[in-house]
Design a protein around this motif. Sequence first.
Motif, PDB file in Angstrom:
ATOM      1  N   PHE A   1       3.503  -2.263  -6.092  1.00 58.19           N
ATOM      2  CA  PHE A   1       1.868  -2.976  -5.869  1.00 58.19           C
ATOM      3  C   PHE A   1       0.972  -1.389  -5.581  1.00 58.19           C
ATOM      4  O   PHE A   1       0.052  -2.656  -4.955  1.00 58.19           O
ATOM      5  N   ASN A   2       0.306  -0.235  -6.041  1.00 59.30           N
ATOM      6  CA  ASN A   2       0.026  -0.137  -5.230  1.00 59.30           C
ATOM      7  C   ASN A   2      -0.590   0.999  -6.090  1.00 59.30           C
ATOM      8  O   ASN A   2      -1.199   2.135  -5.538  1.00 59.30           O
TER       9      ASN A   2
ATOM     10  N   CYS B   1      -6.998  -2.036  -7.971  1.00 66.79           N
ATOM     11  CA  CYS B   1      -5.480  -2.761  -9.040  1.00 66.79           C
ATOM     12  C   CYS B   1      -6.046  -4.915  -8.556  1.00 66.79           C
ATOM     13  O   CYS B   1      -7.197  -4.444  -7.440  1.00 66.79           O
ATOM     14  N   ASN B   2      -5.616  -4.878  -9.267  1.00 69.58           N
ATOM     15  CA  ASN B   2      -5.710  -6.802  -9.070  1.00 69.58           C
ATOM     16  C   ASN B   2      -4.576  -6.806 -10.295  1.00 69.58           C
ATOM     17  O   ASN B   2      -4.104  -6.891 -11.239  1.00 69.58           O
TER      18      ASN B   2
ATOM     19  N   GLU C   1      -4.264  -8.330  -5.389  1.00 64.99           N
ATOM     20  CA  GLU C   1      -4.092  -7.465  -4.559  1.00 64.99           C
ATOM     21  C   GLU C   1      -3.322  -7.819  -4.633  1.00 64.99           C
ATOM     22  O   GLU C   1      -2.162  -8.473  -4.693  1.00 64.99           O
ATOM     23  N   TYR C   2      -2.277  -7.232  -3.836  1.00 67.92           N
ATOM     24  CA  TYR C   2      -0.848  -6.877  -3.872  1.00 67.92           C
ATOM     25  C   TYR C   2      -0.018  -6.129  -4.808  1.00 67.92           C
ATOM     26  O   TYR C   2       1.028  -6.520  -4.928  1.00 67.92           O
ATOM     27  N   SER C   3      -0.851  -6.121  -5.847  1.00 69.41           N
ATOM     28  CA  SER C   3      -0.347  -6.244  -7.381  1.00 69.41           C
ATOM     29  C   SER C   3      -0.817  -5.592  -8.013  1.00 69.41           C
ATOM     30  O   SER C   3      -1.599  -4.605  -7.856  1.00 69.41           O
ATOM     31  N   SER C   4       0.275  -4.786  -9.182  1.00 66.37           N
ATOM     32  CA  SER C   4      -0.208  -3.172 -10.222  1.00 66.37           C
ATOM     33  C   SER C   4      -0.524  -4.218 -11.840  1.00 66.37           C
ATOM     34  O   SER C   4      -0.436  -3.357 -12.526  1.00 66.37           O
ATOM     35  N   ARG C   5      -0.045  -5.266 -11.400  1.00 60.77           N
ATOM     36  CA  ARG C   5      -0.417  -5.736 -12.854  1.00 60.77           C
ATOM     37  C   ARG C   5      -1.833  -5.304 -13.864  1.00 60.77           C
ATOM     38  O   ARG C   5      -1.228  -5.575 -14.980  1.00 60.77           O
TER      39      ARG C   5
END
Lengths: 55, 332
Positions: A49-50, B299-300, B302-306
């Motif tokens: 998530f980062n 990232c988008n 929030e709290y995600s790396s998708r």
Amino acid sequence: MRLSFYGLIWRILPGPKPVKALLALALLAGVVYCLFTWVFPWLEPLMPFNDVTVE
Amino acid sequence: MARYALEDGAAPRPEASRPARRSLDDSTAGAAGPAPRHAAIPAGLESIFVADPSDGEDAPAVGGPAAGGSADPDVEDAESAAAQAGLSTPETAAEAQPGSEERKGANWYVREAFGLLGELLVTAGAFLLLFVGWELFWTDVVADMETDQVIAQMEAAVAAGTAGSDTSEWVAVKAKKLGDAFAIIRIPRFGKNYAKPIREGTGREILRQGVGHYSSSQDPGEVGNFAVAGHRTTYGKPFNKIDKLQPGDKVIIETAETFFIYEIYDHEIVKPSQGEVIWPVPGVSDGVPTEALLTMTSCNPEYSSRERYVQHGKLVATYTNEGELPAEVLEV
């Protein structure tokens, strides 16, 4: 005798109850410090998530 | 529980086949009346803690709360007392009922295993909560402290006229190496006092200390694409509000020598693998750039790396850095 590692720690800590409590708090603080300083920074990159960059 | 030991020792055992059960039954009936419902173990769990293969015929009678009305009260009392005995320390239980030591031992292990499992689960829960707290709160605290300090040092260097010199905290663009802070990014939309250091490189450690410049992209003000990355959450979250930028919003890149004023003109949401967004001409392979662009990635959602949230800007003005920006530039 109970199977309990918190109980075991409590028995191992020396001194009367207030001293035991203080030592337990110090032990807890030490554990949190280790987690914040080494464990979590190591763990974080493994979590998905980062990442903010494009390849 | 000493009560059981006394009575067990004093009374002769009327039934040789079930000594412990008989004596428990007697003691309970005498002390507590016909139907004491103990609170120590929920009725449904009795069979887990006290059931014994040899007592199989008795177990169903107390298997559930509904069984209390129809079951023989004597049998139920015996089971209740047995359950209570099972909650005592094993030494006491063994003393009271030498004949059933093996059965109590097994109960004890099951119970203590549950206790140990509980301790492990509580520990795991505390670990996870701590991790979330560290990630969402503590990294911000640490990163904000560091970046604020760096910004203060850089501004002091500008005020002293040493910015960009060899001895300064503020490294000149031409002299920058990996990790060096060589510019300040200011975005009025994110707040009047918003300022974060831009460091060379986009490695994990660098992005923990501010905004990172893709080393493969151009320098500030150059024709091509000046591309930077920043955290959307955690570590001071420099690009937390990247989705609030609107076309026409200004992004100021302040180097030791120059203010570069970029104006946002477009945004897109892409996959992490779409590196073309930071090419000199975004999205065009081997394109020949004619404009000086700015690209910001985060990232988008929030709290995600998708996905990646990408903002594109265009250079609209430059000013010599004499410490003060024209006031109109800072208006949102």
